[in-house]
Design an enzyme around this catalytic site. Sequence first.
Site, PDB file in Angstrom:
ATOM      1  N   CYS A 122      49.388 138.545   3.165  1.00 12.24           N
ATOM      2  CA  CYS A 122      49.582 136.812   3.096  1.00 12.24           C
ATOM      3  C   CYS A 122      50.379 136.356   4.265  1.00 12.24           C
ATOM      4  O   CYS A 122      50.525 135.151   4.070  1.00 12.24           O
ATOM      5  CB  CYS A 122      50.858 137.117   1.732  1.00 12.24           C
ATOM      6  SG  CYS A 122      50.109 137.973   0.316  1.00 12.24           S
ATOM      7  N   HIS A 268      54.018 130.560   1.519  1.00 16.42           N
ATOM      8  CA  HIS A 268      52.812 131.615   0.666  1.00 16.42           C
ATOM      9  C   HIS A 268      53.234 131.270  -0.855  1.00 16.42           C
ATOM     10  O   HIS A 268      54.380 131.216  -1.395  1.00 16.42           O
ATOM     11  CB  HIS A 268      53.220 132.906   1.336  1.00 16.42           C
ATOM     12  CG  HIS A 268      52.415 133.886   0.284  1.00 16.42           C
ATOM     13  ND1 HIS A 268      50.926 133.529  -0.067  1.00 16.42           N
ATOM     14  CD2 HIS A 268      52.699 135.009  -0.144  1.00 16.42           C
ATOM     15  CE1 HIS A 268      50.557 134.554  -0.719  1.00 16.42           C
ATOM     16  NE2 HIS A 268      51.596 135.309  -1.037  1.00 16.42           N
ATOM     17  N   ASN A 299      47.699 133.210  -6.478  1.00 13.64           N
ATOM     18  CA  ASN A 299      48.055 133.793  -5.355  1.00 13.64           C
ATOM     19  C   ASN A 299      46.909 134.355  -4.616  1.00 13.64           C
ATOM     20  O   ASN A 299      46.131 135.525  -4.956  1.00 13.64           O
ATOM     21  CB  ASN A 299      49.012 134.822  -5.419  1.00 13.64           C
ATOM     22  CG  ASN A 299      49.372 135.768  -4.219  1.00 13.64           C
ATOM     23  OD1 ASN A 299      48.762 135.650  -3.134  1.00 13.64           O
ATOM     24  ND2 ASN A 299      50.326 136.648  -4.345  1.00 13.64           N
TER      25      ASN A 299
END
Length: 343
Positions: A122, A268, A299
């Site tokens: 990420c 993020h 996500n």
Amino acid sequence: MSKIKPSKGAPYARILGVGGYRPTRVVPNEVILETIDSSDEWIRSRSGIETRHWAGPDETVAAMSIEASGKAIADAGIGAEQIGAVVVSTVSHFSQTPAVATEIADKLGTDKAAAFDISAGCAGFGYGLTLAKGMIVEGSAEYVLVIGVERLSDLTDLEDRATAFLFGDGAGAVVVGPSQEPAIGPTVWGSEGDKSETIKQTVPWDRFRIGDVSELPLDSKGNVKFPAITQEGQAVFRWAVFEMAKVAQQALDAAGISPDDLDVFIPHQANVRIIDSMVKTLKLPEHVMVARDIRTTGNTSAASIPLAMERLLATGEAKSGDTALVIGFGAGLVYAATVVTLP
């Protein structure tokens, strides 16, 4: 005395264009609830996620990247042949070699651009952005294409109540090019490998080659499960909220600005509760626009920051020239934060 000539790069680098691609299939929480014992209210309160996008058979890692990249190149106002390097961050391209970046560079029509993949979870977009900045200032490329792309639906255990609702698919891309003024700040990045067990792949690929599946996880029907991403939710939450807020503040300090100087915060898109907690810890003023793209995108790991950036600019919630703090964090555990001027 060295005989090597000095580099002739640009004095600074900046993001010139951004593009995104979200798969056509929109998946509401009701679909997730078919395989886990939970509720729509629980998922929303736990993560903030209402829907996510899942890729179809033709929406490959390369195909999604090409779509997002074409938009970013057009937004930057350059031609694909001017791209000197293509950097792709992904953990969900299943062909170990060659790098998917080489296919993308070719199909976009670059002039034999350098091309490679990176695996930084990420935080991958931040890692790629830092590499791009270095190439431009060093002079090895005038324009660099940085892509974050994932098909995390391929790595999702739909029977895992802790993660089944989290992940989505998509691609985000930016073109980084020369600048006469600072527009990408110093990167604060690093890793904490002692915490690598908190986010990981359930089993390595070579376990399937060995042939003994007796210790491999099984689904509710007794079939061997495909490797998936698993995480220790509470440990990740605590780390992200407390440690990553410190990293974000370090990035602000490195750029020489305060929270009051910020226009936009693009973390993020891991979890709305994490985002809201970071906003509180950093004491961001109310005027700062905060990206919460996770609500409808899920996500998407390396793709989450450029996708959120693209949406904020497209909706007018952020504008060209705004000062934005971006921070990515995830499996490794790795992290990267910097301050940028939006394209």
